[in-house]
Scaffold this motif. Structure first.
Motif, PDB file in Angstrom:
ATOM      1  N   VAL A  40      14.285  -3.373  42.368  1.00 48.36           N
ATOM      2  CA  VAL A  40      15.542  -2.664  42.114  1.00 48.36           C
ATOM      3  C   VAL A  40      15.936  -2.016  43.436  1.00 48.36           C
ATOM      4  N   THR A  41      17.011  -2.496  44.065  1.00 46.62           N
ATOM      5  CA  THR A  41      17.281  -2.117  45.454  1.00 46.62           C
ATOM      6  C   THR A  41      18.595  -1.393  45.701  1.00 46.62           C
ATOM      7  N   ARG A  42      19.505  -1.426  44.748  1.00 45.15           N
ATOM      8  CA  ARG A  42      20.823  -0.822  44.969  1.00 45.15           C
ATOM      9  C   ARG A  42      20.916   0.501  44.236  1.00 45.15           C
ATOM     10  N   PRO A  43      21.645   1.481  44.803  1.00 41.12           N
ATOM     11  CA  PRO A  43      21.725   2.810  44.191  1.00 41.12           C
ATOM     12  C   PRO A  43      22.177   2.798  42.728  1.00 41.12           C
ATOM     13  N   GLY A  44      23.193   2.043  42.408  1.00 41.93           N
ATOM     14  CA  GLY A  44      23.661   1.981  41.023  1.00 41.93           C
ATOM     15  C   GLY A  44      22.610   1.407  40.097  1.00 41.93           C
ATOM     16  N   ALA A  81      31.646  -1.995  50.077  1.00 42.43           N
ATOM     17  CA  ALA A  81      30.456  -1.909  50.926  1.00 42.43           C
ATOM     18  C   ALA A  81      29.219  -1.939  50.045  1.00 42.43           C
ATOM     19  N   ARG A  82      28.149  -2.510  50.559  1.00 38.02           N
ATOM     20  CA  ARG A  82      26.918  -2.649  49.774  1.00 38.02           C
ATOM     21  C   ARG A  82      25.767  -2.020  50.550  1.00 38.02           C
ATOM     22  N   VAL A  83      24.960  -1.258  49.839  1.00 36.99           N
ATOM     23  CA  VAL A  83      23.779  -0.634  50.429  1.00 36.99           C
ATOM     24  C   VAL A  83      22.564  -1.106  49.639  1.00 36.99           C
ATOM     25  N   ASP A  84      21.540  -1.521  50.367  1.00 35.27           N
ATOM     26  CA  ASP A  84      20.282  -1.946  49.749  1.00 35.27           C
ATOM     27  C   ASP A  84      19.139  -1.136  50.346  1.00 35.27           C
ATOM     28  N   TYR A  85      18.145  -0.874  49.522  1.00 28.49           N
ATOM     29  CA  TYR A  85      16.935  -0.185  49.966  1.00 28.49           C
ATOM     30  C   TYR A  85      15.758  -1.131  49.802  1.00 28.49           C
TER      31      TYR A  85
END
Length: 113
Positions: A40-44, A81-85
């Motif tokens: 699970v990598t995205r904030p949402g 925009a996309r943010v991944d962790y």
């Protein structure tokens, strides 16, 4: 001759332990690390995956975990925009330790339950 036993924990070690506890000792941080280790990598996605976490707390925990080099943050251009962790090498080690603690806890259920 054995080394002389220290009489107290040095201040530098205490500061390191307190910093580690501030970042990892939070129940939300451990859940975020566990979730990212499961893909699970995205904030949402993280917010939906971890029941009860608020957007504010999630963002604070993500920021601290990135600062502590447990997670890496990647921004991808585009609209939206996309943010991944992702876990860093240290994050992978920490996730393995947290899994061991989870397994140990599962072997010793809470008697109050």
């Amino acid at each position: 001759m054995p080394a002389k036993k220290a009489r107290f924990i040095p201040l530098s070690d205490r500061k390191a332990y307190h910093r580690f506890e501030d970042v990892i000792g939070c129940k939300w941080s451990t859940l975020v690390v566990a979730a990212v280790s499961q893909g699970v990598t995205r904030p949402g996605e993280l917010e939906r995956y971890i029941p009860g976490i608020s957007t504010k707390v999630l963002n604070e925990r993500l920021r601290k975990l990135v600062d502590f080099q447990v997670l890496s943050r990647t921004e991808q251009s585009g609209l939206p925009a996309r943010v991944d962790y992702a876990l860093t090498d240290n994050g992978t080690k920490l996730a393995a330790l947290l899994e061991q603690v989870r397994l140990l806890n599962a072997q010793h259920p809470d008697p109050a339950s």
